[in-house]
Design an enzyme around this catalytic site. Structure first.
Site, short mmCIF file in Angstrom:
data_model
loop_
_atom_site.label_atom_id
_atom_site.label_comp_id
_atom_site.label_asym_id
_atom_site.label_seq_id
_atom_site.Cartn_x
_atom_site.Cartn_y
_atom_site.Cartn_z
N ILE A 219 0.87 -1.18 0.00
CA ILE A 219 0.00 0.00 0.00
C ILE A 219 0.90 1.23 0.00
O ILE A 219 1.62 1.48 0.97
CB ILE A 219 -0.92 0.01 1.24
CG1 ILE A 219 -1.68 -1.32 1.36
CG2 ILE A 219 -1.88 1.20 1.18
CD1 ILE A 219 -2.25 -1.58 2.74
N TYR A 220 0.90 1.99 -1.11
CA TYR A 220 1.78 3.14 -1.26
C TYR A 220 1.07 4.43 -0.85
O TYR A 220 -0.13 4.59 -1.10
CB TYR A 220 2.26 3.25 -2.71
CG TYR A 220 3.31 2.23 -3.04
CD1 TYR A 220 4.66 2.50 -2.84
CD2 TYR A 220 2.95 0.97 -3.51
CE1 TYR A 220 5.62 1.55 -3.12
CE2 TYR A 220 3.92 0.02 -3.79
CZ TYR A 220 5.25 0.32 -3.59
OH TYR A 220 6.20 -0.62 -3.87
N TYR A 221 1.86 5.34 -0.27
CA TYR A 221 1.34 6.61 0.22
C TYR A 221 2.09 7.77 -0.41
O TYR A 221 3.28 7.67 -0.72
CB TYR A 221 1.48 6.69 1.74
CG TYR A 221 0.58 5.72 2.46
CD1 TYR A 221 -0.70 6.10 2.87
CD2 TYR A 221 0.97 4.41 2.69
CE1 TYR A 221 -1.54 5.20 3.49
CE2 TYR A 221 0.14 3.51 3.33
CZ TYR A 221 -1.11 3.91 3.72
OH TYR A 221 -1.95 3.01 4.35
#
Length: 184
Positions: A33-35
């Site tokens: 999960i990239y932010y």
């Protein structure tokens, strides 16, 4: 630590060569999960922040990982800071409360192989992108990056890798979505 890493496009033949020549360690499923940072554009600074959820052999691990900008022009070598986490939802809530925005989740099946002390190869099947091979080695400083990159590249070339890729799976998937006119 510095992660010296090279990635190439792969096919079934390359996968089979790795399976025949190197010691299988384990098969994992990754959910990354990239932010996006609230005040700077990671796509421009060549950084990444993600939560990785690993599942293997009925086991679960999760990590918060920061990856700094690439350190050379041939590989994906960069500074990496990785912290184990036990509560993914709490860390996700913490990041979004601080203004970080979730960009995209990437799912892949990864087979990990032992090459030699400190060197591993992974065979990745990435949803929406296909098959890739990565080779990596962790080093303490960036004095030997060029030498290590050449050594790792030679191993991949012997396995049949002809096309190398410096972009992350996130960059590749975002490009593909943009090209296809899909919203993120």
């Amino acid at each position: 630590m510095i992660e010296v890493e090279l990635k190439g496009y792969a096919n079934d033949k390359i996968f089979e060569k790795v399976r025949e020549r190197f010691k299988f360690m384990r098969k994992e499923t990754h959910e990354d999960i990239y932010y996006q940072h609230p005040c700077r554009d990671f796509s421009k600074t060549d950084e990444a922040l993600r939560i990785r959820i690993k599942r293997f052999n009925g086991h679960f691990e999760a990590f918060l990982t920061y990856k700094g900008p690439k350190l050379d022009n041939m590989s994906k070598t960069r500074k990496e800071i990785e912290v184990p986490i036990s509560d993914v939802d709490a860390y996700s809530d913490l990041l979004t409360s601080l203004g970080f925005k979730e960009v995209l989740t990437i799912v892949k099946v990864r087979e990990k192989y032992y090459v030699e002390k400190g060197v591993t190869i992974t065979l990745d099947e990435v949803e929406g992108l296909g098959k890739f091979i990565e080779i990596e080695k962790l080093i303490k400083d960036n004095e030997n990056i060029e030498e290590e990159v050449k050594k790792l590249r030679k191993i991949l070339e012997v396995l049949g890798v002809k096309k190398f890729e410096r972009k992350s799976y996130l960059e590749l998937l975002l490009e593909k979505l943009k090209k296809n006119g899909s919203e993120i």
